[in-house]
Design an enzyme around this catalytic site. Structure first.
Site: not given
Ligand SMILES: O=P(O)(O)OC[C@@H](O)[C@H]1O[C@@H](OP(=O)(O)O)[C@@H](O)[C@@H](O)[C@@H]1O
Ligand SMILES: [Mg+2]
Ligand SMILES: [Zn+2]
Length: 175
Positions: A7, A9, A53, A97, A99-100
């Site tokens: 992953d 972030d 997202s 989708c 892929c999420r």
């Molecule tokens: O951890 P990965 O998958 O690499 O990326 C997570 C990010 O896309 C963001 O995903 C968001 O969740 P929502 O997409 O809003 O449910 C939140 O959790 C943010 O804090 C976070 O930065």
């Molecule tokens: Mg993450």
């Molecule tokens: Zn997607």
């Protein structure tokens, strides 16, 4: 092949509840760049599967996202390693989708890219959705305590989840 999927972030770079919206906000977690480089030099293929997202939400552009990934690649290359396939989901939670995360679409795409099975492949994440995506395809869920990892742990994880302090500790366990 030795494939490890990460992953992004909260595992490679610091995360934020306000999203990582610019290259300046994309800050590697201490030891993560070196860990990826060491793994790569030890023969591991290190791929990335990340929900983004923020693209669908209009917080940042695809160009900005690509600049973050170019920075990741450059920093790892400067340590003598390389980053493999980076897959991202640019969609919003309501787009349905495939892929999420917690859907496993990105993991399946990486497996197809490298023509390997996902059984037992370690997928290292900090969120519940990461662990669920791994379980959905028979991969090994691995939780790090960085990013949202402590919070995820406090809510309970499945018994077969491997837990490490950070990505550097994961690398030490594998090398
Ligand atoms: O951890 P990965 O998958 O690499 O990326 C997570 C990010 O896309 C963001 O995903 C968001 O969740 P929502 O997409 O809003 O449910 C939140 O959790 C943010 O804090 C976070 O930065
Ligand atoms: Mg993450
Ligand atoms: Zn997607």
């Amino acid at each position: 092949m030795k494939l490890l999927i990460l992953d992004r972030d909260g595992v490679i770079n610091h995360d934020s509840d306000a999203y990582i919206k610019s290259l300046e906000e994309w800050i590697p977690i201490a030891g993560s760049i070196e860990a990826i480089a060491q793994l790569s030099k030890a023969g591991w293929t290190v791929a990335v599967a990340t929900n983004q997202s923020g693209i669908a939400r209009g917080y940042y552009s695809l160009d900005t996202l690509e600049a973050m990934h170019a920075r990741l690649r450059a920093l790892v290359a400067a340590e003598g390693g390389e980053v493999g396939h980076i897959v991202y989901c640019p969609h919003g939670p309501d787009e349905g989708c495939a892929c999420r995360k917690p859907k496993p679409g990105m993991l399946l795409a990486i497996a197809e890219q490298y023509r390997v099975a996902l059984d037992g492949i370690w997928f290292v994440g900090d969120s519940k959705g990461d662990l669920e995506a791994a379980l959905a395809v028979g991969a090994q869920p691995v939780l790090v305590k960085t990013g949202k990892g402590e919070k995820t742990l406090s809510k309970g994880v499945t018994q077969d989840t491997l837990i490490f302090d950070d990505l550097a500790a994961v690398a030490r366990a594998l090398i």
